[in-house]
Design a protein around this motif. Sequence first.
Motif: not given
Length: 310
Positions: A130-136, A240-245, A250-254, A277-286
């Motif tokens: 999530g480096r340089d993304a600001g909001h992760v 739901t997470g995207q609506a809130l934040f 979005i970084v997926i780990g585990g 209307f929400h903007r689509e976040p990037g979805l990447v692996a940890a």
Amino acid sequence: MTSGDEVVVALDVGGTEMKCALVRPDGATVHAERHATDAARGPEAVVGTILDVAEGLAGKARADGRTPVACGIAVPGVVDEARGVAVWSANVGFRDVPLRDLARERLGLPTALGHDVRVGGLAEARLGAGRDAGHVLFVAIGTGIAAAHVVDGSAAVGAHGAAGEIGHILVRPDGPPCGCGRPGCLEAVASASAIGRRYAELSGAPATAAEVADRAAAGEPLAGRVWREAVEALADGLATGQALFDVATIVIGGGLAQAGPRLFEPLRTALRERLTFHREPGLVAAALGDEAGCLGAALLALDTLAKESR
Ligand SMILES: [Zn+2]
């Protein structure tokens, strides 16, 4: 503030193992070791091991000509970071353990206590995927599901130390029971354990989530159905997470992130279908693997040190 030979003593305490390291202020690990948690010994013995290991690491740093400047410890469960107390943890057995002060007394170093997933998110947001993304939004999917919302390099803790429990978003009101006592939580449907459990229930044969992903990719209908149901539930939770934040990434780990494109491709599509209307976040692996918790504990300690010296 910090110079070349300074290091942070960092520990990430899990239910089975403690990942421990000496980390430089730039995030480079100069020494790493692992120890068994052996939680069955009880919380007092586990705390004793944590303090012994931390003290040993500080000694190792000094023996190598480095200066330990702070200590960071990450633990699972509910963590009151402001008071430095491990409030509650099912898999380590902690109940109101003042771990920060205990470590500070033993080591004589400024110490920070953090939540394992929140500091993992901190590390991914600052040093990893999530480096340089600001909001992760960092989402760890393994035996459970938990998240960290990181804005400009700092993770929200919540009023009671329990922010980020995305695994307990209600996604299927008639769904399977969750460990928290309510039916239909996201982690009861879409954690790696839940996927294995669901497949076993329908097929009568045990399987891990990775095996379900493999069988789904190979065209086995039952595995395909279980995998699809989990991906749909995850997409509901992430929407739901995207609506809130409204995050950039979005970084997926585990463990579940290991499924790679088998997870990310359908999940990206399902998430896109849910956003209006929400903007689509990037979805990447940890990117940091199981070192994220240790690196994040070190970052939290450095942040604390910077605040204290201001
Ligand atoms: Zn729950």
